[in-house]
Scaffold this active site. Structure first.
Site, PDB file in Angstrom:
ATOM      1  N   ASP A  20       0.942  -1.134   0.111  1.00 49.31           N
ATOM      2  CA  ASP A  20      -0.171   0.050   0.195  1.00 49.31           C
ATOM      3  C   ASP A  20       1.104   1.158   0.024  1.00 49.31           C
ATOM      4  OD1 ASP A  20      -2.197   1.581  -0.029  1.00 49.31           O
ATOM      5  OD2 ASP A  20      -2.723   1.046   1.978  1.00 49.31           O
ATOM      6  N   ARG A  34      -0.450   9.009 -10.410  1.00 41.92           N
ATOM      7  CA  ARG A  34      -0.178   7.744  -9.503  1.00 41.92           C
ATOM      8  C   ARG A  34       0.572   6.624 -10.097  1.00 41.92           C
ATOM      9  NH1 ARG A  34      -3.670   7.276  -5.285  1.00 41.92           N
ATOM     10  NH2 ARG A  34      -4.135   5.122  -5.604  1.00 41.92           N
ATOM     11  N   ASN A  69     -10.578  -2.712  -6.404  1.00 41.61           N
ATOM     12  CA  ASN A  69      -9.738  -1.827  -7.322  1.00 41.61           C
ATOM     13  C   ASN A  69     -10.491  -1.528  -8.620  1.00 41.61           C
ATOM     14  OD1 ASN A  69      -6.580  -2.979  -5.877  1.00 41.61           O
ATOM     15  ND2 ASN A  69      -7.847  -1.059  -5.220  1.00 41.61           N
TER      16      ASN A  69
HETATM   17  C1  FPP Z   1      -1.599   0.131  -3.349  1.00 40.75           C
HETATM   18  O1  FPP Z   1      -1.310   1.548  -3.379  1.00 40.75           O
HETATM   19  C2  FPP Z   1      -1.186  -0.551  -4.584  1.00 40.75           C
HETATM   20  C3  FPP Z   1      -2.045  -1.085  -5.483  1.00 40.75           C
HETATM   21  C4  FPP Z   1      -3.520  -0.869  -5.447  1.00 40.75           C
HETATM   22  C5  FPP Z   1      -1.694  -2.293  -6.339  1.00 40.75           C
HETATM   23  C6  FPP Z   1      -0.240  -2.628  -6.197  1.00 40.75           C
HETATM   24  C7  FPP Z   1       0.244  -2.975  -7.443  1.00 40.75           C
HETATM   25  C8  FPP Z   1       1.550  -2.743  -7.728  1.00 40.75           C
HETATM   26  C9  FPP Z   1       2.915  -2.844  -6.733  1.00 40.75           C
HETATM   27  C10 FPP Z   1       2.020  -2.983  -9.097  1.00 40.75           C
HETATM   28  C11 FPP Z   1       1.287  -3.859  -9.931  1.00 40.75           C
HETATM   29  C12 FPP Z   1       1.603  -5.242  -9.471  1.00 40.75           C
HETATM   30  C13 FPP Z   1       2.161  -6.195 -10.492  1.00 40.75           C
HETATM   31  C14 FPP Z   1       2.522  -7.568  -9.992  1.00 40.75           C
HETATM   32  C15 FPP Z   1       2.527  -5.688 -11.921  1.00 40.75           C
HETATM   33  P1  FPP Z   1      -2.507   2.635  -3.490  1.00 40.75           P
HETATM   34  O2  FPP Z   1      -2.595   2.999  -5.061  1.00 40.75           O
HETATM   35  O3  FPP Z   1      -3.581   2.181  -2.976  1.00 40.75           O
HETATM   36  O4  FPP Z   1      -1.596   3.679  -2.900  1.00 40.75           O
HETATM   37  P2  FPP Z   1      -2.286   5.045  -1.963  1.00 40.75           P
HETATM   38  O5  FPP Z   1      -3.005   4.571  -0.688  1.00 40.75           O
HETATM   39  O6  FPP Z   1      -1.131   5.758  -1.610  1.00 40.75           O
HETATM   40  O7  FPP Z   1      -3.091   6.058  -2.845  1.00 40.75           O
END
Ligand code: FPP
Length: 248
Positions: A20, A34, A69
């Site tokens: 996260d 983002r 998501n």
């Molecule tokens: C959370 O950060 C992260 C995600 C919703 C996606 C996680 C994905 C990756 C690390 C990359 C994709 C994975 C692969 C295997 C290609 P957030 O966007 O919720 O961050 P925030 O809470 O700061 O807004």
């Protein structure tokens, strides 16, 4: 801290991670999108996979995309799907070289067809690998997973294959997406949030929880050592007393 400070005989067999903070990381760095956070999140995942494999972790399961998501802006969802396909293309050789099996849990059929098919190709190719299993939770939600398990079991009862009395914890576990892996020993969530967000609710019944302020793209091997060190300093009692654990 360094890896030699860890007890290598007590490395968690299965580590689950809620990655996260990508969006906040991108904002903090001054990026206008983002998506930069997600790109750097992939780099962090790549480094972490290597470190976990070096330490002898058997299973690493990461929350890459939740059922919730899908509600993000279409642009971000598309960017994440593109990133996933490109990452799969770029990493397949490294997975083979390091003897790592790629696995996926979730509603894989609901992913765009090019993502689902690339995923299947890499999973098939790496199926023979045995050093570590890296599982991507994609279009995954724990309540949805449990709902599907209940439906499968209900059908077996309806068809007379089993009776209601045959339903036990083992049967429920066997009907989850995670049927072929042990339960996580350690769950890590980055970015300061302290909640589970519909992740592996059944499977983490006895997992140790580790929360860190570090944003996912900044999560480095020292952070993993820290999490494992914290795990090693805890006493896992499974409902027993401390005395019983020490006597065993
Ligand atoms: C959370 O950060 C992260 C995600 C919703 C996606 C996680 C994905 C990756 C690390 C990359 C994709 C994975 C692969 C295997 C290609 P957030 O966007 O919720 O961050 P925030 O809470 O700061 O807004």
């Amino acid at each position: 801290m360094a890896s030699h400070q860890l007890d290598l005989n007590n490395i968690p067999q299965h580590i689950a991670i809620i990655m996260d903070g990508n969006g906040r990381w991108a904002k903090k760095q001054g990026f206008g999108t983002r998506v930069k956070g997600h790109e750097n999140g992939v780099a962090a995942l790549r480094a972490l996979t290597t470190t976990a494999a070096e330490l002898g972790v058997g299973y690493l399961t990461v929350y890459a995309f939740s059922t919730e998501n899908w509600n993000r802006p279409k642009f971000e969802v598309n960017a994440l799907m593109r990133l996933l396909v490109n990452t799969l293309k770029n990493e397949v050789d490294t997975l083979m070289k390091n003897n790592i099996r790629l696995n996926a849990i979730g509603n894989i059929d609901s992913l765009p067809s090019d993502v689902a098919s690339k995923l299947k190709t890499v999973m098939d190719k790496t199926a023979v690998n045995s050093h570590m299993t890296l599982t991507l939770a994609l279009s995954y939600g724990s309540r949805d997973e449990m709902k599907q398990a209940v439906q499968k079991i209900a059908l077996e009862v309806k068809d007379g294959l089993i009776s209601a009395d045959d339903i036990n914890e083992e049967l429920i576990s066997k009907n989850l997406f995670t049927s072929d892996m042990p339960d996580p020993d350690l769950l890590i969530r980055t970015s300061g949030e302290q909640r589970i967000s519909n992740y592996l609710l059944w499977q983490i019944a006895y997992a140790e929880l580790f929360f860190t302020e570090t944003l996912w793209p900044d999560f480095a091997k020292e952070d993993l050592y820290q999490a494992i060190s914290s795990y090693q300093n805890r006493e896992r009692r499974y409902g027993k007393t401390s005395e019983q654990i020490k006597e065993a």
